[in-house]
Design a protein around this motif. Sequence first.
Motif, short mmCIF file in Angstrom:
data_model
loop_
_atom_site.label_atom_id
_atom_site.label_comp_id
_atom_site.label_asym_id
_atom_site.label_seq_id
_atom_site.Cartn_x
_atom_site.Cartn_y
_atom_site.Cartn_z
N LEU A 75 66.45 42.62 15.99
CA LEU A 75 66.46 41.90 14.72
C LEU A 75 66.11 40.45 15.00
CD1 LEU A 75 69.73 43.29 13.08
CD2 LEU A 75 67.44 44.26 13.04
N ARG A 76 65.04 39.95 14.37
CA ARG A 76 64.57 38.60 14.65
C ARG A 76 64.69 37.73 13.41
NH1 ARG A 76 60.22 38.64 19.33
NH2 ARG A 76 60.91 36.49 19.22
N GLN A 77 65.21 36.52 13.59
CA GLN A 77 65.29 35.55 12.51
C GLN A 77 64.18 34.52 12.70
OE1 GLN A 77 69.30 34.03 12.29
NE2 GLN A 77 70.14 36.01 11.71
N GLY A 78 62.94 35.01 12.71
CA GLY A 78 61.78 34.16 12.93
C GLY A 78 61.04 34.57 14.18
N GLY A 79 60.35 33.61 14.81
CA GLY A 79 59.54 33.89 15.99
C GLY A 79 60.25 33.54 17.28
N GLN A 82 63.78 31.44 17.92
CA GLN A 82 64.82 31.69 16.93
C GLN A 82 65.72 32.85 17.36
OE1 GLN A 82 61.41 30.92 15.45
NE2 GLN A 82 62.42 28.98 15.88
N THR A 83 66.85 32.98 16.69
CA THR A 83 67.85 33.97 17.06
C THR A 83 67.26 35.38 17.04
OG1 THR A 83 69.65 32.62 16.21
CG2 THR A 83 70.08 34.97 16.45
N SER A 84 67.52 36.14 18.09
CA SER A 84 67.14 37.55 18.17
C SER A 84 68.38 38.36 18.54
CB SER A 84 66.04 37.77 19.21
OG SER A 84 64.86 37.12 18.85
N SER A 85 68.72 39.34 17.73
CA SER A 85 69.86 40.21 18.00
C SER A 85 69.36 41.52 18.59
CB SER A 85 70.64 40.48 16.71
OG SER A 85 71.12 39.28 16.15
N ILE A 86 69.99 41.96 19.67
CA ILE A 86 69.60 43.18 20.36
C ILE A 86 70.69 44.23 20.15
CG2 ILE A 86 68.84 44.18 22.54
CD1 ILE A 86 67.10 41.86 21.58
N ASP A 240 66.43 27.96 10.64
CA ASP A 240 66.88 27.75 9.26
C ASP A 240 68.16 28.54 9.03
OD1 ASP A 240 64.70 26.17 8.53
OD2 ASP A 240 63.48 27.91 7.97
N ASN A 241 69.15 27.87 8.42
CA ASN A 241 70.34 28.61 7.98
C ASN A 241 70.95 27.91 6.77
OD1 ASN A 241 72.06 26.50 8.79
ND2 ASN A 241 72.47 27.42 10.79
N LYS A 242 71.98 28.51 6.21
CA LYS A 242 72.58 28.01 4.97
C LYS A 242 73.67 26.99 5.20
CE LYS A 242 75.60 32.07 4.85
NZ LYS A 242 75.98 33.29 4.10
N GLY A 576 65.74 38.24 4.76
CA GLY A 576 65.60 36.82 4.48
C GLY A 576 64.81 36.06 5.52
N TYR A 577 64.44 36.72 6.63
CA TYR A 577 63.71 36.05 7.70
C TYR A 577 62.35 36.73 7.90
CZ TYR A 577 68.14 33.80 8.80
OH TYR A 577 69.29 33.07 8.72
N ARG A 578 61.30 35.96 7.75
CA ARG A 578 59.96 36.54 7.88
C ARG A 578 59.55 36.64 9.34
NH1 ARG A 578 58.67 31.74 5.11
NH2 ARG A 578 57.90 32.98 3.36
N GLN A 579 58.57 37.50 9.57
CA GLN A 579 57.98 37.67 10.89
C GLN A 579 56.53 37.19 10.88
OE1 GLN A 579 59.91 38.84 13.68
NE2 GLN A 579 61.31 38.19 12.07
N ALA A 580 56.00 36.95 12.05
CA ALA A 580 54.64 36.42 12.16
C ALA A 580 53.62 37.43 11.67
CB ALA A 580 54.35 36.03 13.60
N GLY A 581 52.52 36.92 11.13
CA GLY A 581 51.38 37.78 10.80
C GLY A 581 50.55 38.00 12.05
N LEU A 582 49.26 38.17 11.89
CA LEU A 582 48.37 38.39 13.02
C LEU A 582 48.46 37.20 13.99
CD1 LEU A 582 44.84 39.86 12.99
CD2 LEU A 582 45.23 37.71 14.20
N GLU A 583 48.66 37.49 15.27
CA GLU A 583 48.77 36.45 16.29
C GLU A 583 47.84 36.77 17.46
OE1 GLU A 583 53.05 34.49 16.52
OE2 GLU A 583 53.13 36.64 16.91
#
Length: 593
Positions: A75-79, A82-86, A240-242, A576-583
Amino acid sequence: MSKFSLLALTVVSGSALAQSVAPAVEHISVYASRQARPVSDTLTSVTVLDRAAIDAAQVRDLPALLQQVPGVTVLRQGGRGQTSSIFIRGGKSGHTLVLLDGVRIGAATLGYQSLAMVPLEQVEKIEIIRGPKAALYGSDALGGVIAISSRRSDHLTFNAKAGSHKHTEASLAGSQQLDNVRVFGAVGTAMADGFNATVDGDPDRDGFEQTYAKAGAELNNQYGQWLWQSQVNDGVYQYDNKWGGDEADMRQELHLLQWQGAGLGGTHQLKLAHNLDDDLNYGNNAADSLFRTQRDEADAQSQFALTSTVNALVGGNWYQEEVRKSGTQYVSDSRTNRSGFAGLSAQLGNWHLDGTGRRDQISGYGGENSYAIGAGYQLSNTLQVRASQGTGFKVPAFNDLYWPGFSNPALKPEESLSRELGVDYIDGTIQSSLVLFKRDLTNLIQRKNPQLLENVELARFEGVEFSHSVRMTDVDLAFNYSWLNGRDVVKQQPLSKRPKHQANLQLNQQFERWTVGLNTHFRSRTFSGDNFGTPVPDLASVVLFGLGTTYQWDSQIRLQLKVDNLLNRTYQTDYGYRQAGLELMFGIQVAQF
């Protein structure tokens, strides 16, 4: 493309291509049993990724690599940065122990190691062990272990990368033999502007910068092998967070002394380690928030051959975790763990038997016992069946217990009982594995509301993992599929953020100096739960394609080009967290110069 079409493609491809095979490669696992063994002898579900596999994957970071492993959800909160949960087999990040060169790492306040800023160029090998390993490693190894072996290049190697979002990276590593002493070192830097991580948050780019360095020496003499190494990972990442903050400075250090030798009828190992995790959060009109923890650890083990078919393992472990500085005063800021463990393994004809037990004495919680037993039977030269059962536990982190307004000092340790049944087929370079598992987890820590954590009485995880790979002279194919059902048994509802279906396909074709690779990742529609009573929409299913190519210019120079998210899909892995498009990413490696 559905999971069923991916499976069909794999079966057809495997049948059609299994006519011209290359020499088999036997991977060795060091951490699945605390002993160096071929993976086929571990009685454990373990995936070993060596440096060649890491290079071939052409991924941007460690979470992207782990996403390709069966039973693992990212689970990724961005690229990158940013925080990644395994999640391994449905367990949270805190249910996975992360080892770096055999040493426990991670922030004691957070309760686990964030992998988003671990530099992949510093990694030589990774073992992803699925299933409880508390009987060997104690707390945190409830769902599995990610064991990272850091890179020690045999020659001078230079790597450079550049790609989308102004991503640039460069590293230099090498070693030198001086009589019976080998010295080694590495330095590197990476940065990117990134992209806006949140869908409805601060509309800025969330990038990162980091530098990393490593130095060490290895001495071999009549008394054994002596090792010293130190490594530092320093950087800044935006998020980014609240709660207001949007940037953090981080620093991670690991210093290790190790001895290995033989005597008294066995082989022995001793490790002394000190690691530091420092995180300063600030920005966006938020007050500075500092988290600094350290851990000192001593680990010893010995192995003995009792007979030609029976081996014994005994050892002990001690570590002390301490919150050195924090913007918040904790009721308690240190914790000590003392443990002892012992195990036996036997090869009796076609039977392979394993058993291990451990006792942990934890300040503030008293004693915890854990065990693991396993049995395997070789039906033929190519087919083995295996079964195992084990317990695990996870002690609450300092933030869970003492963070004012968000914690619960009455939390109990999470505990689990896991069972696994597997069938493994190995015939030359064709390898297949089918595993069924079930885990009952009591006292799962969940947030009841923004101000209170609670223990869930019982959560249950059931799943299936299938993997199949074929290696030919000029073609490599690997496929895996995972099914997971995680439920809160008391509330009779699914656990959130755990996709039921995931699949990965990797196909590489070599043409003289060229290698072209196609990779596909599928995850099904995912239940997102609710935000303290407010329903959260499910995440849509997604199929991602990547395309990479490698050109071996000569024996020293390699060029690589990778396209991720080839179809430019819009998707989320965490609501709520987007992922990258074509890279795009271009890389060059120069070795032995």
